[in-house]
Design a protein around this motif. Structure first.
Motif, PDB file in Angstrom:
ATOM      1  N   VAL A  73      28.102  -0.166  -8.980  1.00 29.17           N
ATOM      2  CA  VAL A  73      29.004   0.179  -7.768  1.00 29.17           C
ATOM      3  C   VAL A  73      28.190   0.164  -6.502  1.00 29.17           C
ATOM      4  N   ASN A  74      27.113   0.936  -6.779  1.00 28.55           N
ATOM      5  CA  ASN A  74      26.241   1.263  -5.386  1.00 28.55           C
ATOM      6  C   ASN A  74      26.036  -0.204  -4.748  1.00 28.55           C
ATOM      7  N   ILE A  75      25.708  -1.069  -5.561  1.00 30.62           N
ATOM      8  CA  ILE A  75      25.088  -2.682  -4.706  1.00 30.62           C
ATOM      9  C   ILE A  75      26.598  -3.458  -4.559  1.00 30.62           C
ATOM     10  N   VAL A 100       0.833  -1.133  -0.130  1.00 29.77           N
ATOM     11  CA  VAL A 100       0.124  -0.026   0.107  1.00 29.77           C
ATOM     12  C   VAL A 100       0.783   1.142  -0.034  1.00 29.77           C
ATOM     13  N   HIS A 101       0.756   2.019  -1.082  1.00 37.90           N
ATOM     14  CA  HIS A 101       1.919   3.180  -1.289  1.00 37.90           C
ATOM     15  C   HIS A 101       1.858   4.049   0.002  1.00 37.90           C
ATOM     16  N   TRP A 102       0.470   4.575   0.346  1.00 33.13           N
ATOM     17  CA  TRP A 102       0.490   5.529   1.319  1.00 33.13           C
ATOM     18  C   TRP A 102      -0.781   5.060   2.231  1.00 33.13           C
ATOM     19  N   GLY A 119      14.304   0.786   3.294  1.00 28.28           N
ATOM     20  CA  GLY A 119      14.607   2.346   3.410  1.00 28.28           C
ATOM     21  C   GLY A 119      14.739   2.786   2.073  1.00 28.28           C
ATOM     22  N   TYR A 120      13.849   4.029   1.817  1.00 26.13           N
ATOM     23  CA  TYR A 120      14.014   4.509   0.423  1.00 26.13           C
ATOM     24  C   TYR A 120      14.771   6.027   0.507  1.00 26.13           C
ATOM     25  N   SER A 121      15.060   6.614  -0.517  1.00 28.59           N
ATOM     26  CA  SER A 121      16.023   7.747  -0.835  1.00 28.59           C
ATOM     27  C   SER A 121      17.136   7.496   0.054  1.00 28.59           C
ATOM     28  N   PRO A 122      17.862   6.627   0.189  1.00 31.55           N
ATOM     29  CA  PRO A 122      19.194   6.614   0.971  1.00 31.55           C
ATOM     30  C   PRO A 122      20.337   7.505   0.815  1.00 31.55           C
ATOM     31  N   LEU A 123      20.218   7.962  -0.458  1.00 36.52           N
ATOM     32  CA  LEU A 123      21.234   9.144  -1.018  1.00 36.52           C
ATOM     33  C   LEU A 123      20.811  10.443  -1.163  1.00 36.52           C
ATOM     34  N   LYS A 124      19.485  10.430  -1.427  1.00 36.86           N
ATOM     35  CA  LYS A 124      19.065  11.685  -1.604  1.00 36.86           C
ATOM     36  C   LYS A 124      19.041  12.656  -0.284  1.00 36.86           C
ATOM     37  N   GLY A 125      18.850  11.997   0.747  1.00 38.38           N
ATOM     38  CA  GLY A 125      18.905  12.748   2.104  1.00 38.38           C
ATOM     39  C   GLY A 125      20.369  12.734   2.543  1.00 38.38           C
ATOM     40  N   VAL A 168      18.275   1.725  -3.542  1.00 35.06           N
ATOM     41  CA  VAL A 168      19.039   2.926  -4.114  1.00 35.06           C
ATOM     42  C   VAL A 168      18.914   2.805  -5.576  1.00 35.06           C
ATOM     43  N   LYS A 169      18.871   4.121  -6.060  1.00 32.90           N
ATOM     44  CA  LYS A 169      18.303   4.237  -7.507  1.00 32.90           C
ATOM     45  C   LYS A 169      19.522   4.888  -8.191  1.00 32.90           C
ATOM     46  N   SER A 170      19.780   4.480  -9.460  1.00 33.67           N
ATOM     47  CA  SER A 170      20.446   5.648 -10.360  1.00 33.67           C
ATOM     48  C   SER A 170      20.104   5.338 -11.560  1.00 33.67           C
ATOM     49  N   SER A 171      20.337   6.236 -12.691  1.00 35.12           N
ATOM     50  CA  SER A 171      19.789   5.927 -14.029  1.00 35.12           C
ATOM     51  C   SER A 171      21.345   5.857 -14.845  1.00 35.12           C
ATOM     52  N   HIS A 172      22.261   5.597 -13.970  1.00 32.75           N
ATOM     53  CA  HIS A 172      23.651   5.277 -14.768  1.00 32.75           C
ATOM     54  C   HIS A 172      24.040   3.884 -14.354  1.00 32.75           C
ATOM     55  N   PRO A 173      24.300   3.046 -15.262  1.00 30.75           N
ATOM     56  CA  PRO A 173      24.489   1.593 -15.224  1.00 30.75           C
ATOM     57  C   PRO A 173      25.779   1.530 -14.350  1.00 30.75           C
ATOM     58  N   ASP A 174      26.904   2.376 -14.553  1.00 32.62           N
ATOM     59  CA  ASP A 174      27.924   2.194 -13.814  1.00 32.62           C
ATOM     60  C   ASP A 174      27.722   2.090 -12.445  1.00 32.62           C
ATOM     61  N   ARG A 175      27.044   3.397 -12.085  1.00 34.73           N
ATOM     62  CA  ARG A 175      26.668   3.634 -10.598  1.00 34.73           C
ATOM     63  C   ARG A 175      25.916   2.564  -9.958  1.00 34.73           C
ATOM     64  N   ILE A 176      24.777   2.223 -10.837  1.00 39.83           N
ATOM     65  CA  ILE A 176      24.016   0.887  -9.969  1.00 39.83           C
ATOM     66  C   ILE A 176      24.942  -0.090  -9.782  1.00 39.83           C
ATOM     67  N   ASN A 210       7.431  -2.244   5.929  1.00 38.84           N
ATOM     68  CA  ASN A 210       7.048  -0.967   5.806  1.00 38.84           C
ATOM     69  C   ASN A 210       8.041  -0.294   4.958  1.00 38.84           C
ATOM     70  N   GLN A 211       7.955   0.510   3.890  1.00 37.78           N
ATOM     71  CA  GLN A 211       8.839   0.922   2.879  1.00 37.78           C
ATOM     72  C   GLN A 211       8.672   2.632   3.561  1.00 37.78           C
ATOM     73  N   ILE A 212       9.979   3.114   4.153  1.00 37.53           N
ATOM     74  CA  ILE A 212       9.943   4.160   4.420  1.00 37.53           C
ATOM     75  C   ILE A 212      11.123   5.006   4.208  1.00 37.53           C
ATOM     76  N   VAL A 272       3.216  -2.441   3.526  1.00 38.76           N
ATOM     77  CA  VAL A 272       2.928  -1.154   3.444  1.00 38.76           C
ATOM     78  C   VAL A 272       4.177  -0.062   3.010  1.00 38.76           C
ATOM     79  N   SER A 273       3.690   1.083   3.112  1.00 41.18           N
ATOM     80  CA  SER A 273       4.917   1.852   2.662  1.00 41.18           C
ATOM     81  C   SER A 273       4.174   3.421   3.289  1.00 41.18           C
ATOM     82  N   ASN A 274       5.225   4.249   4.139  1.00 44.06           N
ATOM     83  CA  ASN A 274       4.839   5.236   4.738  1.00 44.06           C
ATOM     84  C   ASN A 274       4.021   5.306   5.855  1.00 44.06           C
ATOM     85  N   TYR A 275       3.769   4.098   6.575  1.00 36.28           N
ATOM     86  CA  TYR A 275       3.057   3.812   7.614  1.00 36.28           C
ATOM     87  C   TYR A 275       3.760   4.379   8.965  1.00 36.28           C
TER      88      TYR A 275
HETATM   89  N1  NAP Z   1       7.446   4.416  -1.120  1.00 36.55           N
HETATM   90  C1  NAP Z   1       7.468   5.620  -1.462  1.00 36.55           C
HETATM   91  O1  NAP Z   1       6.854   6.616  -1.105  1.00 36.55           O
HETATM   92  C2  NAP Z   1       9.005   5.981  -2.137  1.00 36.55           C
HETATM   93  C3  NAP Z   1       9.386   7.301  -2.416  1.00 36.55           C
HETATM   94  C4  NAP Z   1      10.312   7.671  -3.275  1.00 36.55           C
HETATM   95  C5  NAP Z   1      11.103   6.676  -3.638  1.00 36.55           C
HETATM   96  N2  NAP Z   1      10.774   5.338  -3.492  1.00 36.55           N
HETATM   97  C6  NAP Z   1      11.766   4.388  -4.022  1.00 36.55           C
HETATM   98  O2  NAP Z   1      12.922   4.451  -3.474  1.00 36.55           O
HETATM   99  C7  NAP Z   1      13.856   4.068  -4.678  1.00 36.55           C
HETATM  100  C8  NAP Z   1      14.964   5.316  -4.518  1.00 36.55           C
HETATM  101  O3  NAP Z   1      14.710   6.547  -4.121  1.00 36.55           O
HETATM  102  P1  NAP Z   1      15.161   7.817  -4.491  1.00 36.55           P
HETATM  103  O4  NAP Z   1      15.345   7.846  -5.842  1.00 36.55           O
HETATM  104  O5  NAP Z   1      14.337   8.682  -4.116  1.00 36.55           O
HETATM  105  O6  NAP Z   1      16.670   8.022  -3.586  1.00 36.55           O
HETATM  106  P2  NAP Z   1      18.090   7.578  -3.853  1.00 36.55           P
HETATM  107  O7  NAP Z   1      18.194   6.190  -4.410  1.00 36.55           O
HETATM  108  O8  NAP Z   1      18.736   7.919  -2.385  1.00 36.55           O
HETATM  109  O9  NAP Z   1      18.764   8.885  -4.611  1.00 36.55           O
HETATM  110  C9  NAP Z   1      18.658   8.799  -6.167  1.00 36.55           C
HETATM  111  C10 NAP Z   1      19.549  10.010  -6.583  1.00 36.55           C
HETATM  112  O10 NAP Z   1      20.956   9.823  -6.228  1.00 36.55           O
HETATM  113  C11 NAP Z   1      21.795   9.672  -7.272  1.00 36.55           C
HETATM  114  N3  NAP Z   1      22.917   8.622  -7.325  1.00 36.55           N
HETATM  115  C12 NAP Z   1      22.618   7.305  -7.069  1.00 36.55           C
HETATM  116  N4  NAP Z   1      23.989   6.821  -7.045  1.00 36.55           N
HETATM  117  C13 NAP Z   1      24.764   7.683  -6.673  1.00 36.55           C
HETATM  118  C14 NAP Z   1      26.242   7.856  -6.445  1.00 36.55           C
HETATM  119  N5  NAP Z   1      26.924   6.777  -6.467  1.00 36.55           N
HETATM  120  N6  NAP Z   1      26.729   9.021  -6.271  1.00 36.55           N
HETATM  121  C15 NAP Z   1      26.082  10.210  -6.453  1.00 36.55           C
HETATM  122  N7  NAP Z   1      24.736  10.229  -6.624  1.00 36.55           N
HETATM  123  C16 NAP Z   1      24.203   9.057  -6.707  1.00 36.55           C
HETATM  124  C17 NAP Z   1      20.995   9.492  -8.300  1.00 36.55           C
HETATM  125  O11 NAP Z   1      21.392  10.281  -9.584  1.00 36.55           O
HETATM  126  P3  NAP Z   1      21.759   9.512 -11.056  1.00 36.55           P
HETATM  127  O12 NAP Z   1      20.380   8.946 -11.517  1.00 36.55           O
HETATM  128  O13 NAP Z   1      22.092  10.561 -11.795  1.00 36.55           O
HETATM  129  O14 NAP Z   1      22.817   8.309 -10.603  1.00 36.55           O
HETATM  130  C18 NAP Z   1      19.634  10.058  -8.039  1.00 36.55           C
HETATM  131  O15 NAP Z   1      19.526  11.387  -8.092  1.00 36.55           O
HETATM  132  C19 NAP Z   1      13.094   4.736  -5.942  1.00 36.55           C
HETATM  133  O16 NAP Z   1      13.464   3.641  -6.987  1.00 36.55           O
HETATM  134  C20 NAP Z   1      11.834   4.196  -5.516  1.00 36.55           C
HETATM  135  O17 NAP Z   1      11.141   3.120  -5.633  1.00 36.55           O
HETATM  136  C21 NAP Z   1       9.701   5.197  -2.714  1.00 36.55           C
END
Ligand code: NAP
Length: 189
Positions: free
Chosen positions: A166-168, A36-38, A114-120, A156-164, A88-90, A66-69
């Motif tokens: 390395v990140n994992i 459940v997303h929210w 855990g989502y958004s590990p790098l954004k924050g 953890v998410k990236s649009s760059h295959p090389d980062r994907i 719980n995805q948070i 669930v997510s965000n509970y």
């Molecule tokens: N349940 C929810 O409500 C919810 C909400 C938000 C997200 N999510 C999930 O969480 C996943 C990840 O979340 P997110 O995208 O918010 O956060 P994230 O993985 O913390 O951040 C992604 C950002 O980090 C950059 N990045 C990735 N690897 C890096 C590296 N090695 N060095 C520097 N920058 C790097 C990416 O840029 P590049 O693409 O340019 O590499 C992208 O801008 C998503 O796929 C989504 O499914 C869930």
């Protein structure tokens, strides 16, 4: 492959048709995890959860969560059905580190994703940079590894295959208890 999909916000009350559409779109008879997303408002919170359990029991999802509970919302699900969400995805990152929240999930048998590990996270932070240099890895890898040291599944998410790639790539090193504690100290809570 581990396939997760979600019930989007606004689809409460239409769980079955939404999951059927997801399965058709994915070309699979079931998903590994359905979330459940929210949290829906009011009585829908528990009604949606009952539908989720029914669809899991019907074999359309191997696990449901669930997510965000909040923990209080999870408790309402448990009180209503006797069954806790598998997950719980948070949002989670060193800045959001909250040991009480982690312990609360553990006590209820709910895995934290855990989502958004790098954004924050400030990837130039000197604490992370020092630990990364000591292990010969990137600060992003240190952050991903820190989640795993806490038993948190990390999205953890990236649009760059090389980062994907390395990140994992974090199975070749581990963090010492002191390093984990130092990263915990980046919490802004
Ligand atoms: N349940 C929810 O409500 C919810 C909400 C938000 C997200 N999510 C999930 O969480 C996943 C990840 O979340 P997110 O995208 O918010 O956060 P994230 O993985 O913390 O951040 C992604 C950002 O980090 C950059 N990045 C990735 N690897 C890096 C590296 N090695 N060095 C520097 N920058 C790097 C990416 O840029 P590049 O693409 O340019 O590499 C992208 O801008 C998503 O796929 C989504 O499914 C869930």
């Amino acid at each position: 492959m581990f396939i997760t999909t979600k019930l989007p916000s606004g689809r409460a009350g239409r769980e079955r048709s939404t999951l059927s559409a997801s399965l058709r779109g994915l070309g699979t008879p079931y998903v590994d995890l359905w979330l459940v997303h929210w949290p829906p408002a009011g009585r829908l919170l528990t009604l949606v959860w009952q539908e989720f359990l029914a669809m899991r029991d019907a074999g359309r999802a191997r696990a449901v969560g669930v997510s965000n509970y909040s923990l209080a919302q999870i408790d309402r699900l448990i009180e209503a059905t006797g069954q806790a969400p598998a997950v719980n995805q948070i949002p989670w990152s060193p800045a959001r580190y909250d040991p009480a929240l982690l312990a609360g999930h553990r006590e209820r048998g709910v895995a934290v994703e855990g989502y958004s590990p790098l954004k924050g996270t400030d990837l130039a932070d000197p604490v992370l940079a020092g630990i990364a240099a000591a292990h010969g890895v990137s600060t992003a890898q240190v952050v991903v590894r820190w989640h795993l040291e806490h038993g948190v599944t990390v999205l953890v998410k990236s649009s760059h295959p090389d980062r994907i790639a390395v990140n994992i790539d974090v199975s070749g090193f581990s963090l010492s208890p002191d390093e984990v504690t130092a990263i915990n100290g980046l919490s802004r809570r």
